[in-house]
Design a protein around this motif. Sequence first.
Motif, PDB file in Angstrom:
ATOM      1  N   ASP A  68     105.867  61.850  33.289  1.00 24.86           N
ATOM      2  CA  ASP A  68     107.008  60.986  33.615  1.00 24.86           C
ATOM      3  C   ASP A  68     107.309  61.023  35.109  1.00 24.86           C
ATOM      4  OD1 ASP A  68     107.339  60.230  30.962  1.00 24.86           O
ATOM      5  OD2 ASP A  68     108.841  61.779  30.562  1.00 24.86           O
ATOM      6  N   LEU A  69     107.220  62.210  35.699  1.00 22.85           N
ATOM      7  CA  LEU A  69     107.470  62.356  37.136  1.00 22.85           C
ATOM      8  C   LEU A  69     106.423  61.585  37.945  1.00 22.85           C
ATOM      9  CD1 LEU A  69     109.141  63.597  39.389  1.00 22.85           C
ATOM     10  CD2 LEU A  69     107.742  65.664  39.203  1.00 22.85           C
TER      11      LEU A  69
ATOM     12  N   GLU B 114     104.789  58.944  37.016  1.00 24.35           N
ATOM     13  CA  GLU B 114     105.097  57.524  36.863  1.00 24.35           C
ATOM     14  C   GLU B 114     106.294  57.125  37.725  1.00 24.35           C
ATOM     15  OE1 GLU B 114     106.266  54.312  33.360  1.00 24.35           O
ATOM     16  OE2 GLU B 114     105.480  56.273  32.786  1.00 24.35           O
ATOM     17  N   LEU B 115     107.314  57.982  37.764  1.00 27.04           N
ATOM     18  CA  LEU B 115     108.498  57.715  38.586  1.00 27.04           C
ATOM     19  C   LEU B 115     108.129  57.626  40.066  1.00 27.04           C
ATOM     20  CD1 LEU B 115     111.610  57.466  38.837  1.00 27.04           C
ATOM     21  CD2 LEU B 115     111.657  59.960  39.026  1.00 27.04           C
TER      22      LEU B 115
ATOM     23  N   MET C 292     112.256  66.244  32.477  1.00 27.29           N
ATOM     24  CA  MET C 292     111.227  65.252  32.782  1.00 27.29           C
ATOM     25  C   MET C 292     109.888  65.982  32.860  1.00 27.29           C
ATOM     26  SD  MET C 292     110.990  62.662  36.081  1.00 27.29           S
ATOM     27  CE  MET C 292     112.409  61.745  35.574  1.00 27.29           C
ATOM     28  N   ASP C 293     108.909  65.506  32.105  1.00 20.71           N
ATOM     29  CA  ASP C 293     107.603  66.157  32.162  1.00 20.71           C
ATOM     30  C   ASP C 293     106.783  65.616  33.335  1.00 20.71           C
ATOM     31  OD1 ASP C 293     106.364  63.757  31.389  1.00 20.71           O
ATOM     32  OD2 ASP C 293     105.930  64.425  29.360  1.00 20.71           O
ATOM     33  N   ASP C 294     105.626  66.245  33.570  1.00 19.09           N
ATOM     34  CA  ASP C 294     104.802  65.881  34.735  1.00 19.09           C
ATOM     35  C   ASP C 294     104.343  64.430  34.700  1.00 19.09           C
ATOM     36  OD1 ASP C 294     105.096  68.424  35.734  1.00 19.09           O
ATOM     37  OD2 ASP C 294     103.125  69.119  35.098  1.00 19.09           O
TER      38      ASP C 294
END
Length: 100
Positions: free
Chosen positions: A5-6, A8-9, A1-3
Amino acid sequence: MDDDDLLELVTDASGAFETYALRHFKLTRRTPAEGGERHLLLTIMDAGPDAGANRYMVEVKDEEPTGEPFPPYSLSNPDSTIEEALRGVHWNEFDKSIPN
C-alpha cells in the motif's frame, strides 16, 4: 499500512511510472582464493504486486570501493519471487580476493 500500500501511495503521490521499495543487507562472504573475504551490500528491489513477473530484482556490490578498475557487480533479472531473483545473482563475481 503495509509495504504494498505504501509503494502504491508513493507512486501515486509522486506521479512516477516506476517505483521500487528497497531493502538493504550487509554481507561478509568468504572468497575461495587465499581464504579472504568480501564485504558486500545486497539490495532487494520490490516493484510491488502489480509488476507480476518483474516484481523483484537483487543488486549486489562491494560495500566500500576496493581500488579495482572494474569491481564486481551483479544485478539479477527481474522475477516474480525473491528466491528466484537471489538465484539470478552472479555470486561467482565476488569469489576473487580484493587486490592490496
